[in-house]
Design a protein around this motif. Structure first.
Motif, PDB file in Angstrom:
ATOM      1  N   GLY A 129      19.691  -4.738  -1.610  1.00  0.00           N
ATOM      2  CA  GLY A 129      20.636  -4.264  -2.615  1.00  0.00           C
ATOM      3  C   GLY A 129      21.723  -5.295  -2.829  1.00  0.00           C
ATOM      4  N   ILE A 130      22.706  -4.935  -3.617  1.00  0.00           N
ATOM      5  CA  ILE A 130      23.860  -5.807  -3.860  1.00  0.00           C
ATOM      6  C   ILE A 130      24.967  -4.975  -4.490  1.00  0.00           C
ATOM      7  CG2 ILE A 130      23.117  -6.526  -6.154  1.00  0.00           C
ATOM      8  CD1 ILE A 130      24.801  -8.846  -3.560  1.00  0.00           C
ATOM      9  N   ASN A 131      26.214  -5.303  -4.179  1.00  0.00           N
ATOM     10  CA  ASN A 131      27.385  -4.717  -4.820  1.00  0.00           C
ATOM     11  C   ASN A 131      27.961  -5.777  -5.759  1.00  0.00           C
ATOM     12  OD1 ASN A 131      30.310  -4.168  -5.178  1.00  0.00           O
ATOM     13  ND2 ASN A 131      29.963  -2.471  -3.768  1.00  0.00           N
ATOM     14  N   PRO A 132      28.310  -5.448  -6.995  1.00  0.00           N
ATOM     15  CA  PRO A 132      28.772  -6.474  -7.938  1.00  0.00           C
ATOM     16  C   PRO A 132      30.057  -7.181  -7.526  1.00  0.00           C
ATOM     17  CG  PRO A 132      28.140  -4.484  -9.096  1.00  0.00           C
ATOM     18  CD  PRO A 132      28.158  -4.144  -7.634  1.00  0.00           C
ATOM     19  N   VAL A 133      30.892  -6.528  -6.714  1.00  0.00           N
ATOM     20  CA  VAL A 133      32.173  -7.131  -6.343  1.00  0.00           C
ATOM     21  C   VAL A 133      32.303  -7.153  -4.820  1.00  0.00           C
ATOM     22  CG1 VAL A 133      34.638  -7.204  -6.847  1.00  0.00           C
ATOM     23  CG2 VAL A 133      33.114  -5.996  -8.395  1.00  0.00           C
ATOM     24  N   GLY A 134      32.487  -5.991  -4.243  1.00  0.00           N
ATOM     25  CA  GLY A 134      32.647  -5.854  -2.805  1.00  0.00           C
ATOM     26  C   GLY A 134      32.797  -4.395  -2.451  1.00  0.00           C
ATOM     27  N   SER A 151      25.092  -1.847 -11.841  1.00  0.00           N
ATOM     28  CA  SER A 151      26.182  -1.496 -10.924  1.00  0.00           C
ATOM     29  C   SER A 151      25.769  -1.695  -9.476  1.00  0.00           C
ATOM     30  CB  SER A 151      26.591  -0.045 -11.144  1.00  0.00           C
ATOM     31  OG  SER A 151      25.458   0.807 -11.001  1.00  0.00           O
ATOM     32  N   THR A 152      24.504  -1.816  -9.250  1.00  0.00           N
ATOM     33  CA  THR A 152      23.879  -2.254  -8.014  1.00  0.00           C
ATOM     34  C   THR A 152      22.442  -2.564  -8.385  1.00  0.00           C
ATOM     35  OG1 THR A 152      23.260  -1.677  -5.737  1.00  0.00           O
ATOM     36  CG2 THR A 152      23.260   0.106  -7.329  1.00  0.00           C
ATOM     37  N   ARG A 153      21.811  -3.404  -7.614  1.00  0.00           N
ATOM     38  CA  ARG A 153      20.370  -3.599  -7.749  1.00  0.00           C
ATOM     39  C   ARG A 153      19.749  -3.215  -6.419  1.00  0.00           C
ATOM     40  NH1 ARG A 153      22.263  -8.835  -9.795  1.00  0.00           N
ATOM     41  NH2 ARG A 153      22.356  -8.761 -12.088  1.00  0.00           N
ATOM     42  N   ARG A 154      18.821  -2.256  -6.442  1.00  0.00           N
ATOM     43  CA  ARG A 154      18.209  -1.766  -5.203  1.00  0.00           C
ATOM     44  C   ARG A 154      16.697  -1.891  -5.285  1.00  0.00           C
ATOM     45  NH1 ARG A 154      18.596   3.522  -5.518  1.00  0.00           N
ATOM     46  NH2 ARG A 154      18.323   4.015  -3.313  1.00  0.00           N
ATOM     47  N   LEU A 155      16.096  -2.282  -4.171  1.00  0.00           N
ATOM     48  CA  LEU A 155      14.643  -2.378  -4.055  1.00  0.00           C
ATOM     49  C   LEU A 155      14.254  -1.824  -2.699  1.00  0.00           C
ATOM     50  CD1 LEU A 155      14.199  -6.014  -5.426  1.00  0.00           C
ATOM     51  CD2 LEU A 155      13.554  -3.910  -6.618  1.00  0.00           C
ATOM     52  N   ILE A 156      13.405  -0.788  -2.706  1.00  0.00           N
ATOM     53  CA  ILE A 156      12.984  -0.141  -1.462  1.00  0.00           C
ATOM     54  C   ILE A 156      11.470  -0.047  -1.439  1.00  0.00           C
ATOM     55  CG2 ILE A 156      13.131   1.930  -0.020  1.00  0.00           C
ATOM     56  CD1 ILE A 156      15.733   1.652  -2.653  1.00  0.00           C
ATOM     57  N   ASP A 157      10.838  -0.751  -0.508  1.00  0.00           N
ATOM     58  CA  ASP A 157       9.410  -0.619  -0.266  1.00  0.00           C
ATOM     59  C   ASP A 157       9.253   0.382   0.871  1.00  0.00           C
ATOM     60  OD1 ASP A 157       6.730  -0.836   0.473  1.00  0.00           O
ATOM     61  OD2 ASP A 157       6.650  -2.978   0.011  1.00  0.00           O
ATOM     62  N   GLY A 208       0.791  -1.218   0.000  1.00  0.00           N
ATOM     63  CA  GLY A 208       0.000   0.000   0.000  1.00  0.00           C
ATOM     64  C   GLY A 208       0.822   1.267   0.000  1.00  0.00           C
ATOM     65  N   LYS A 209       2.158   1.140  -0.056  1.00  0.00           N
ATOM     66  CA  LYS A 209       3.063   2.285  -0.136  1.00  0.00           C
ATOM     67  C   LYS A 209       3.903   2.177  -1.411  1.00  0.00           C
ATOM     68  CE  LYS A 209       2.321   4.459   3.856  1.00  0.00           C
ATOM     69  NZ  LYS A 209       1.946   5.893   3.950  1.00  0.00           N
ATOM     70  N   PRO A 210       4.459   3.282  -1.897  1.00  0.00           N
ATOM     71  CA  PRO A 210       5.282   3.211  -3.103  1.00  0.00           C
ATOM     72  C   PRO A 210       6.481   2.287  -2.945  1.00  0.00           C
ATOM     73  CG  PRO A 210       4.642   5.475  -2.697  1.00  0.00           C
ATOM     74  CD  PRO A 210       4.218   4.686  -1.483  1.00  0.00           C
ATOM     75  N   LEU A 211       6.870   1.712  -4.062  1.00  0.00           N
ATOM     76  CA  LEU A 211       8.058   0.858  -4.131  1.00  0.00           C
ATOM     77  C   LEU A 211       8.963   1.406  -5.219  1.00  0.00           C
ATOM     78  CD1 LEU A 211       8.180  -3.003  -4.012  1.00  0.00           C
ATOM     79  CD2 LEU A 211       9.442  -1.785  -5.786  1.00  0.00           C
ATOM     80  N   LEU A 212      10.252   1.523  -4.925  1.00  0.00           N
ATOM     81  CA  LEU A 212      11.229   2.033  -5.892  1.00  0.00           C
ATOM     82  C   LEU A 212      12.239   0.943  -6.222  1.00  0.00           C
ATOM     83  CD1 LEU A 212      12.546   5.204  -6.836  1.00  0.00           C
ATOM     84  CD2 LEU A 212      14.364   3.887  -5.756  1.00  0.00           C
ATOM     85  N   ALA A 213      12.528   0.788  -7.499  1.00  0.00           N
ATOM     86  CA  ALA A 213      13.538  -0.157  -7.978  1.00  0.00           C
ATOM     87  C   ALA A 213      14.528   0.594  -8.856  1.00  0.00           C
ATOM     88  CB  ALA A 213      12.887  -1.290  -8.764  1.00  0.00           C
ATOM     89  N   GLY A 214      15.796   0.253  -8.738  1.00  0.00           N
ATOM     90  CA  GLY A 214      16.796   0.923  -9.568  1.00  0.00           C
ATOM     91  C   GLY A 214      18.035   0.077  -9.756  1.00  0.00           C
ATOM     92  N   ASP A 215      18.566   0.073 -10.981  1.00  0.00           N
ATOM     93  CA  ASP A 215      19.845  -0.590 -11.257  1.00  0.00           C
ATOM     94  C   ASP A 215      20.570   0.160 -12.370  1.00  0.00           C
ATOM     95  OD1 ASP A 215      19.092  -2.856 -13.781  1.00  0.00           O
ATOM     96  OD2 ASP A 215      17.480  -2.037 -12.566  1.00  0.00           O
ATOM     97  N   PRO A 216      21.352   1.196 -12.000  1.00  0.00           N
ATOM     98  CA  PRO A 216      22.128   1.934 -13.006  1.00  0.00           C
ATOM     99  C   PRO A 216      23.139   1.036 -13.705  1.00  0.00           C
ATOM    100  CG  PRO A 216      22.025   3.123 -10.919  1.00  0.00           C
ATOM    101  CD  PRO A 216      21.508   1.755 -10.663  1.00  0.00           C
ATOM    102  N   HIS A 217      23.250   1.161 -15.018  1.00  0.00           N
ATOM    103  CA  HIS A 217      24.128   0.308 -15.810  1.00  0.00           C
ATOM    104  C   HIS A 217      25.438   1.046 -16.081  1.00  0.00           C
ATOM    105  CE1 HIS A 217      20.111  -1.505 -17.355  1.00  0.00           C
ATOM    106  NE2 HIS A 217      20.399  -1.861 -16.121  1.00  0.00           N
ATOM    107  N   ILE A 218      26.503   0.482 -15.539  1.00  0.00           N
ATOM    108  CA  ILE A 218      27.817   1.129 -15.554  1.00  0.00           C
ATOM    109  C   ILE A 218      28.862   0.067 -15.879  1.00  0.00           C
ATOM    110  CG2 ILE A 218      29.506   2.393 -14.133  1.00  0.00           C
ATOM    111  CD1 ILE A 218      27.180   3.482 -12.500  1.00  0.00           C
ATOM    112  N   ARG A 219      29.928   0.481 -16.514  1.00  0.00           N
ATOM    113  CA  ARG A 219      31.017  -0.449 -16.845  1.00  0.00           C
ATOM    114  C   ARG A 219      31.540  -1.106 -15.566  1.00  0.00           C
ATOM    115  NH1 ARG A 219      34.044  -1.036 -21.378  1.00  0.00           N
ATOM    116  NH2 ARG A 219      33.068   0.810 -22.275  1.00  0.00           N
TER     117      ARG A 219
END
Length: 794
Positions: free
Chosen positions: A742-747, A727-733, A259-270
């Motif tokens: 979220g996640i970091n591709p390496v560390g 470059s990260t995958r983020r999901l915020i409810d 019942g609240k907004p959800l935001l998803a984002g994954d900027p594509h970067i080398r």
């Protein structure tokens, strides 16, 4: 012998102990106490299970000073290399092979612009004060702790970081967005050397004749192609982040399970080691933000808290024009501008070179901008090519914009913050816990003369390159709380509220359409689980869009029953780039062969290689395959007139020959995961055997070009190395921001041998997510160590 063996054992033990002592001294200090100058009160830094710092301060300046210190602990070499790349100072530490790259970035004018911009900044604004405190934290770390291992290897002498360095790195990031260097020379070459019929595949016929009034000579074309190659190589070989695309969407509460907004984002970067984003959870009384930070930037580019969240995608508007100048036959230092001859301005710079004499260069500038011919050193052409770039020409208070965005809890505040972002062009997708969602395309859009198509090199003498000011922010593409209940941003051509054309180098619409198809399903209530599945979708409808017109030609090209079966498998394929998909391998090899058979003979090796690096080719290929009468299908190397069917047959045969030669004769072994791999390259991992020490990977990678899980490889022959992706995958409810994933591709860390150097790489490639701890209890439970920064007693 016993004595000799004992002595050898002692020597080995001493060497091992020395190596351990040396490496251990380079590691970040994440526990205990340290003292910093100019702190007003103690700051606590809790490090969680991924090495993310959770900084709690009593004062804003202390918070940013602490951020600078801990950011430097993990990423000082990344900061150093980025500022050197942006400012044209790599040859000083890497030698003469980097002179061409340095010359390019000096010619772009980033260094000169950053120095002038920094000198004119009001350093009393809140954003400037935050930057100064942050840079002081970096410099205090650098002055008090051992230099990174890479500094020792390369012989880097530490020097303080400055405001101009931060502006320079922003310039590099903006330049990495600009596709004009790779695109405009090849499109202009097609128009001028091949003709308007060849442009039809690129959908540029709203002004097909172009605007260059003068004729470019063979030497000029050679220069332009060399500039395109240099531009691409400088970004490719740096081993540093480069912005490429992105997905982001916001779903209103009416369409979510919570019942609240959800935001998803994954900027594509080398991809690179370390990755672009440094995660940090920052707080002081009245402020809390979990942010993703770029090197040398105190304010988060991506962020969330309990009240709001936002993500970014590339706008991809065309904010860089290449302009052919007309010189005075009687004075080569003058160009024709607004009805008169005007003098070129010039400045001298020196590039320091490791183990060699400095290289001097003269950088000239016309009224339109710097002459990029200087990037080549000695040129063979006679036509000066100027560069107009919004990053250099606008006021661009981007630091203030993001400082405000870090604090923007309402639609009005977010909109006002985004208006300060003028270059590079960015889409900001935003949501808050109050129920609002919004999207604004942030950029200062220039008013170009009517009919001018900046996809081509412009004519500086005729007036087409002039800019008549800028459009107001209200004319930028944007939406707030649309009735459909969601917003998608995925780098496709956006629409202005005024209907005006916005030239750009946009991605295919396929990825955005696929996301929109899922999000438009009103029967779905979106939550973190089904949002993960959408971010990780490895499918696309692009293959069938490209292949459908060729079905008959492909079937006719089959040489035997096995080939016929492969063609039917390909034509019936659902576009899913899963690790076990053999059709994915077959399709991507065929795409390259089709492009080669159709276009390489007309363009020649150099221009064809540059075309492969452009987004224009992705859009052109489906139009080309649908046009059986296109002149591209004829092979200029033969006396006969070839048809589309001839080119398709040759492409198919060469596709199979390459795959059999590379992967073996059994097509069942042509799985996508065996040919499509991701390696996170470190700048020092560009050479063997250092790659085994510094690089992370390779990993079999799902996804592909323009799938939602956009693990993207270049168009080319198999096997393929993934170049860029999420470059990260983020999901915020926003019903419970403390559950954000979220996640970091390496560390998190860029320090070799650190626990967090590559501890997320395998989880990332498997499509896993990890918590982004936000509230105090979660931080306490997941804290693995605590560092306390105290004021230095005087």
């Amino acid at each position: 012998m016993k004595r000799s063996l004992t002595a050898l054992a002692l020597l080995v033990a001493a060497s091992a102990a020395g190596a351990y002592w040396y490496i251990d001294g380079k590691q970040p200090q994440r526990s205990g106490e340290l003292h910093l100058n100019d702190l007003q009160a103690a700051v606590t830094v809790d490090y969680d299970e991924r090495g993310v710092p959770h900084i709690q301060a009593r004062h804003e300046a202390d918070m940013y000073r602490a951020l600078g210190y801990v950011h430097a602990q993990d990423r000082l070499f990344q900061m150093e290399l980025l500022r050197r790349l942006a400012r044209g100072e790599l040859a000083e530490i890497l030698g003469s092979k980097l002179v061409d790259t340095d010359r390019l970035f000096r010619t772009l004018g980033i260094r000169e612009h950053a120095d002038r911009y920094a000198a004119q900044m009001d350093m009393h604004t809140p954003a400037s004060q935050a930057l100064l405190a942050y840079l002081d934290g970096i410099n205090q770390y650098q002055a008090s702790r051992p230099a990174p291992l890479e500094f020792d290897v390369l012989g880097i002498a530490p020097r303080p970081f400055s405001v101009a360095d931060t502006i320079s790195v922003a310039g590099y990031m903006a330049y990495s967005f600009a596709a004009a260097f790779r695109t405009e020379p090849v499109l202009t070459h097609i128009r001028d050397q091949l003709g308007a019929d060849y442009l039809k595949a690129f959908d540029l016929d709203w002004h097909p004749q172009g605007v260059v009034g003068q004729s470019l000579a063979a030497g000029d074309w050679q220069d332009l192609n060399a500039i395109a190659e240099l531009s691409h190589a400088a970004l490719l070989n740096a081993g540093l982040p480069q912005f490429e695309g992105s997905n982001a969407w916001a779903v209103s509460g009416s369409r979510t399970a919570s019942g609240k907004p959800l935001l998803a984002g994954d900027p594509h970067i080398r991809f690179a080691t370390p990755s672009v984003w440094y995660e940090a959870n920052l707080s002081y009384p009245g402020f809390s933000l979990y942010g993703h930070h770029q090197a040398l930037n105190p304010v988060a580019s991506l962020g969330h808290n309990r009240e709001f969240a936002w993500s970014l995608t590339m706008f991809q508007n065309d904010d860089l024009d290449l302009i052919a100048e007309t010189t005075n036959p009687d004075n080569p230092n003058q160009v024709w501008y607004r009805g008169q001859w005007v003098e070129l301005h010039s400045r001298e710079e020196q590039i320091k070179v490791k183990d060699a004499e400095p290289v001097s260069l003269t950088i000239r500038r016309s009224p339109h901008g710097p002459l990029i011919n200087s990037a080549l050193g000695e040129t063979v052409g006679s036509t000066p090519i100027a560069m107009w770039w919004a990053f250099l020409e606008t006021a661009n208070p981007i630091l203030d914009g993001f400082y405000q965005l870090n604090r923007a809890a309402s639609l009005e505040q977010a909109r006002a913050a985004v208006e300060h972002i003028e270059a590079p062009g960015l889409n900001v997708v935003w949501a808050n816990a109050s129920g609002d969602i919004g999207w604004w395309a942030a950029a200062k859009l220039p008013r170009r003369p009517a009919g001018v198509n900046p996809s081509f090199i412009l004519d500086g003498a005729s007036g087409e390159a002039q800019k008549d000011g800028y459009y107001p922010f209200s004319a930028n593409p944007q939406e707030e709380n649309p009735a459909r209940g969601y917003i998608v941003s995925a780098n496709y051509q956006p629409v202005s509220p005024t209907g005006m054309e916005i030239p750009g180098y946009y991605n295919l619409a396929d990825r955005g359409q696929r996301l929109d198809q899922h999000l438009s399903d009103s029967s779905v209530k979106w939550d973190l689980s089904n949002s993960q599945a959408l971010q990780l979708d490895p499918g696309t409808g692009y293959p069938q869009r490209l292949l459908a017109p060729l079905a008959a030609d492909l079937r006719a090209a089959a040489g035997d029953a096995e080939e016929q079966a492969l063609i039917e498998q390909l034509l019936n394929w659902d576009g899913q780039h899963t690790l076990d998909a053999t059709a994915a391998t077959l399709f991507n090899q065929l795409v390259y062969q089709l492009a080669f058979e159709a276009m390489a003979d007309e363009l020649g090796d150099a221009f064809f290689a540059n075309l492969l690096q452009t987004r224009a080719l992705d859009s052109a290929l489906p139009r080309l395959t649908a046009a059986a009468d296109s002149p591209w299908w004829d092979n200029r190397g033969s006396d006969a007139v070839e048809t589309r069917a001839d080119a398709v047959k040759a492409a198919w045969q060469n596709c199979l020959a390459h795959l059999r030669n590379t992967l073996g004769n059994d097509p069942s072994q042509w799985a996508w995961g065996s040919t499509h791999t991701l390696t996170h390259n470190h700048p020092l991992g560009q050479r063997k055997p250092l790659d085994m020490l510094f690089n992370v990977g390779p990993f079999a990678a799902p996804g592909s070009r323009e799938t939602p899980n956009n693990l993207s490889q270049p168009i080319g022959p198999a096997p393929w190395s993934v170049v860029y992706g999420p470059s990260t995958r983020r999901l915020i409810d926003l019903a419970d921001a403390s559950s954000a994933l979220g996640i970091n591709p390496v560390g998190q860390s860029g320090v070799l041998f650190d626990t967090h150097y590559k501890d997320q790489a395998e989880r990332y490639i498997r499509g896993e997510y990890v918590p982004m701890h936000l509230d105090g209890e979660a931080i306490k439970v997941n804290s693995r160590s605590q560092l306390v920064l105290r004021p230095l007693k005087r």
